[in-house]
Design a protein around this motif. Structure first.
Motif, mmCIF file in Angstrom:
data_model
loop_
_atom_site.group_PDB
_atom_site.id
_atom_site.type_symbol
_atom_site.label_atom_id
_atom_site.label_comp_id
_atom_site.label_asym_id
_atom_site.label_seq_id
_atom_site.Cartn_x
_atom_site.Cartn_y
_atom_site.Cartn_z
ATOM 1 N N LEU A 49 0.817 -1.208 0.000
ATOM 2 C CA LEU A 49 0.000 0.000 0.000
ATOM 3 C C LEU A 49 0.855 1.264 0.000
ATOM 4 O O LEU A 49 0.479 2.285 -0.551
ATOM 5 C CB LEU A 49 -0.937 0.018 1.210
ATOM 6 C CG LEU A 49 -1.961 -1.110 1.274
ATOM 7 C CD1 LEU A 49 -2.750 -1.035 2.576
ATOM 8 C CD2 LEU A 49 -2.891 -1.059 0.087
ATOM 9 N N ASP A 59 2.692 -3.300 3.590
ATOM 10 C CA ASP A 59 1.331 -3.752 3.374
ATOM 11 C C ASP A 59 0.491 -3.357 4.591
ATOM 12 O O ASP A 59 0.983 -2.685 5.508
ATOM 13 C CB ASP A 59 1.286 -5.254 3.098
ATOM 14 C CG ASP A 59 1.841 -6.087 4.246
ATOM 15 O OD1 ASP A 59 2.346 -5.502 5.227
ATOM 16 O OD2 ASP A 59 1.773 -7.319 4.157
ATOM 17 N N LEU A 60 -0.771 -3.750 4.590
ATOM 18 C CA LEU A 60 -1.678 -3.321 5.663
ATOM 19 C C LEU A 60 -1.209 -3.790 7.042
ATOM 20 O O LEU A 60 -1.260 -3.029 8.013
ATOM 21 C CB LEU A 60 -3.096 -3.820 5.385
ATOM 22 C CG LEU A 60 -4.169 -3.332 6.335
ATOM 23 C CD1 LEU A 60 -4.246 -1.809 6.322
ATOM 24 C CD2 LEU A 60 -5.510 -3.935 5.981
ATOM 25 N N ALA A 64 -0.184 -1.326 10.132
ATOM 26 C CA ALA A 64 -0.838 -1.422 11.442
ATOM 27 C C ALA A 64 0.191 -1.561 12.555
ATOM 28 O O ALA A 64 0.058 -0.939 13.623
ATOM 29 C CB ALA A 64 -1.809 -2.599 11.458
#
Length: 95
Positions: A49, A59-60, A64
């Motif tokens: 992302l 990435d996600l 996070a």
């Protein structure tokens, strides 16, 4: 005494900046470092992302984790500042 506290905060901010920003800068500057960061699972190659380098990024799940780490650091800083303010107020009220 105030100078040592300022120095401590400067070192703390520098270390946090190096940990958060360092891998990203390293990956974009040195392709070998990017391959190593992918190999040790700091960066992802699928579902990226936020691209960091050529074909790798966050990435996600990694976003996070980074957000959680930043929130934890912010919480620690707030608790330290509140403790120092409370100690200063207690010291002034005793004087």
């Amino acid at each position: 005494m105030q100078n040592s506290n300022d120095d401590m905060w400067t070192w703390f901010a520098g270390i946090i900046a190096a940990v958060v920003i360092g891998p990203t800068l390293l990956a974009s500057a040195v392709p070998t470092a990017q391959a190593w960061l992918v190999r040790v699972h700091v960066l992802a190659t699928e579902g990226v992302l936020i691209p960091v380098g050529t074909g790798a990024g966050l990435d996600l799940a990694r976003i996070a984790i980074a957000a959680g780490a930043l929130l934890l650091v912010a919480l620690i800083v707030v608790l330290l500042v509140r403790g120092r303010v409370r100690a200063a107020q207690d010291k002034r009220s005793r004087a």
